[in-house]
Design an enzyme around this catalytic site. Sequence first.
Site, PDB file in Angstrom:
ATOM      1  N   TYR A  49      32.285  14.409  45.181  1.00  0.00           N
ATOM      2  CA  TYR A  49      33.534  13.648  45.143  1.00  0.00           C
ATOM      3  C   TYR A  49      34.007  13.444  46.580  1.00  0.00           C
ATOM      4  O   TYR A  49      33.192  13.262  47.479  1.00  0.00           O
ATOM      5  CB  TYR A  49      34.548  14.383  44.255  1.00  0.00           C
ATOM      6  CG  TYR A  49      35.652  13.495  43.758  1.00  0.00           C
ATOM      7  CD1 TYR A  49      35.370  12.274  43.133  1.00  0.00           C
ATOM      8  CD2 TYR A  49      36.977  13.852  43.923  1.00  0.00           C
ATOM      9  CE1 TYR A  49      36.380  11.450  42.681  1.00  0.00           C
ATOM     10  CE2 TYR A  49      38.004  13.038  43.474  1.00  0.00           C
ATOM     11  CZ  TYR A  49      37.702  11.833  42.869  1.00  0.00           C
ATOM     12  OH  TYR A  49      38.712  11.016  42.427  1.00  0.00           O
ATOM     13  N   LYS A 104      23.243   7.719  17.000  1.00  0.00           N
ATOM     14  CA  LYS A 104      22.256   6.844  17.650  1.00  0.00           C
ATOM     15  C   LYS A 104      22.099   7.214  19.117  1.00  0.00           C
ATOM     16  O   LYS A 104      20.972   7.279  19.647  1.00  0.00           O
ATOM     17  CB  LYS A 104      22.728   5.391  17.513  1.00  0.00           C
ATOM     18  CG  LYS A 104      21.666   4.343  17.792  1.00  0.00           C
ATOM     19  CD  LYS A 104      20.562   4.434  16.773  1.00  0.00           C
ATOM     20  CE  LYS A 104      19.565   3.308  16.908  1.00  0.00           C
ATOM     21  NZ  LYS A 104      20.057   2.037  16.346  1.00  0.00           N
ATOM     22  N   GLU A 146      24.570  -2.611  17.089  1.00  0.00           N
ATOM     23  CA  GLU A 146      24.360  -1.784  15.901  1.00  0.00           C
ATOM     24  C   GLU A 146      25.386  -2.099  14.820  1.00  0.00           C
ATOM     25  O   GLU A 146      26.585  -2.227  15.098  1.00  0.00           O
ATOM     26  CB  GLU A 146      24.478  -0.304  16.287  1.00  0.00           C
ATOM     27  CG  GLU A 146      24.028   0.661  15.234  1.00  0.00           C
ATOM     28  CD  GLU A 146      22.501   0.785  15.183  1.00  0.00           C
ATOM     29  OE1 GLU A 146      22.010   1.319  14.179  1.00  0.00           O
ATOM     30  OE2 GLU A 146      21.831   0.371  16.138  1.00  0.00           O
ATOM     31  N   ASP A 172      19.349  -3.169  14.044  1.00  0.00           N
ATOM     32  CA  ASP A 172      19.237  -3.425  12.602  1.00  0.00           C
ATOM     33  C   ASP A 172      18.247  -4.548  12.327  1.00  0.00           C
ATOM     34  O   ASP A 172      17.570  -4.549  11.300  1.00  0.00           O
ATOM     35  CB  ASP A 172      20.605  -3.789  12.010  1.00  0.00           C
ATOM     36  CG  ASP A 172      21.628  -2.698  12.242  1.00  0.00           C
ATOM     37  OD1 ASP A 172      21.331  -1.539  11.923  1.00  0.00           O
ATOM     38  OD2 ASP A 172      22.711  -2.998  12.771  1.00  0.00           O
ATOM     39  N   ASN A 297      18.788   2.428   1.839  1.00  0.00           N
ATOM     40  CA  ASN A 297      19.276   3.808   1.908  1.00  0.00           C
ATOM     41  C   ASN A 297      20.724   3.881   1.468  1.00  0.00           C
ATOM     42  O   ASN A 297      21.505   2.983   1.762  1.00  0.00           O
ATOM     43  CB  ASN A 297      19.170   4.339   3.350  1.00  0.00           C
ATOM     44  CG  ASN A 297      17.886   5.095   3.598  1.00  0.00           C
ATOM     45  OD1 ASN A 297      17.496   5.926   2.786  1.00  0.00           O
ATOM     46  ND2 ASN A 297      17.239   4.821   4.709  1.00  0.00           N
ATOM     47  N   ASN A 327      13.769   3.604  11.927  1.00  0.00           N
ATOM     48  CA  ASN A 327      13.920   2.888  13.201  1.00  0.00           C
ATOM     49  C   ASN A 327      13.753   3.773  14.423  1.00  0.00           C
ATOM     50  O   ASN A 327      13.469   3.278  15.515  1.00  0.00           O
ATOM     51  CB  ASN A 327      15.294   2.214  13.270  1.00  0.00           C
ATOM     52  CG  ASN A 327      15.384   0.997  12.395  1.00  0.00           C
ATOM     53  OD1 ASN A 327      14.648   0.873  11.412  1.00  0.00           O
ATOM     54  ND2 ASN A 327      16.285   0.085  12.721  1.00  0.00           N
TER      55      ASN A 327
END
Length: 398
Positions: A49, A104, A146, A172, A297, A327
């Site tokens: 920092y 995810k 998504e 998807d 599902n 997926n």
Amino acid sequence: MSPVTDAPNATASLSEITNDEIFAGHLGGKLSVELSAPLDTQRDLSIAYTPGVAQVSRAIAEDVTLAKRYTWTDRLVVVVSDGTAVLGLGDIGPRASLPVMEGKAALFKKFAGLDSIPIVLDTKDVDAIVETLIRLRPSFGAVNLEDISAPRCFEIEKRVIEALDCPVMHDDQHGTAIVVLAALNGAAKVQGRGLENLKVVVSGAGAAGVACTNILLAAGVRDVTVLDSRGIVSRDRGDLNEVKAELATRTNPRGITGGAAEALAGADVFLGLSAGLIAEELIASMAPESIVFAMSNPDPEIHPDVARKYASIVATGRSDFPNQINNVLAFPGVFKGALDAGARRITEGMKIAAADAILSVVLDELGPEKIVPSPLDPRVAPAVAEAVAAAARAEGVA
């Protein structure tokens, strides 16, 4: 012996998991931020920092490309949703979708080593979603769209790809398409058949159905018939939206009309990507040695045990039956490969390369109950990433 852990509960069904276990696994969320450099001393603080960080910021201000090296953005995937089409839950809103997006992001880290953060947007407006991602572009390296409802998802993905200079993929659509192609290639190899001669019926003309149809056609399947809630998607229907109307020009080459009964009679492959149930007698009407992918599902379009009475190969999206088409076999490796190559976008060739790589992992292990690897197979993501990166370079998008 598979490299996957063969623990007794590795494929536990939801009925075997208690509500207490489920909620405990989500307590406080599933993600946290970890430091990549020490922050234990005054010297560490001065480096990470003020005042040390100012030197890095000045350097980036002079040369913005240095942000890739000195920040995490180059390896950061954002998982973006508006919560309008979540799993089998539908439009549950952004806050309720957040546990799914966190999951995810956790999968990106586990399987590809990629940092990922969920972003849920409290709007359904296409312009607002696209504009938000354009404004946030300096903060990330790739976008995983998504659980956005169709047909809005098609326009959002198209516009975000056009607006941003980084990999963008609606999972998807394309994650599903990649794993379906891998699984169908696996099933066809088990049976000694070629894709070009298969009659395929796709049930569902939403995001996944359209993308799966596109990738199957690109891979050489010549006879695809698509079903929506009103029957076969065909040129003579006047109730099709723009996406379905375009799809009708490239599918149903035999000009079949009607519904599921007419589509499935004599078909070789059933690909279920909708919540609609398929009657046993319709599966029985398919061609000998048929292939059934009932992927809805949590409830498949037809129970796998029933489908097996007629089909030679059966797959689902569930972990408690053989041949889980998941997926997670695709998206971690796809994004890692795209980022490794510095790809500006994810092409159709990269997706097909991903499907081929998934199958390559189990080529020597194929059988009627193993047409794809386990989602937990540690060989998958590295193989996919390598193939996708190579495809990106070959296609000139790296």
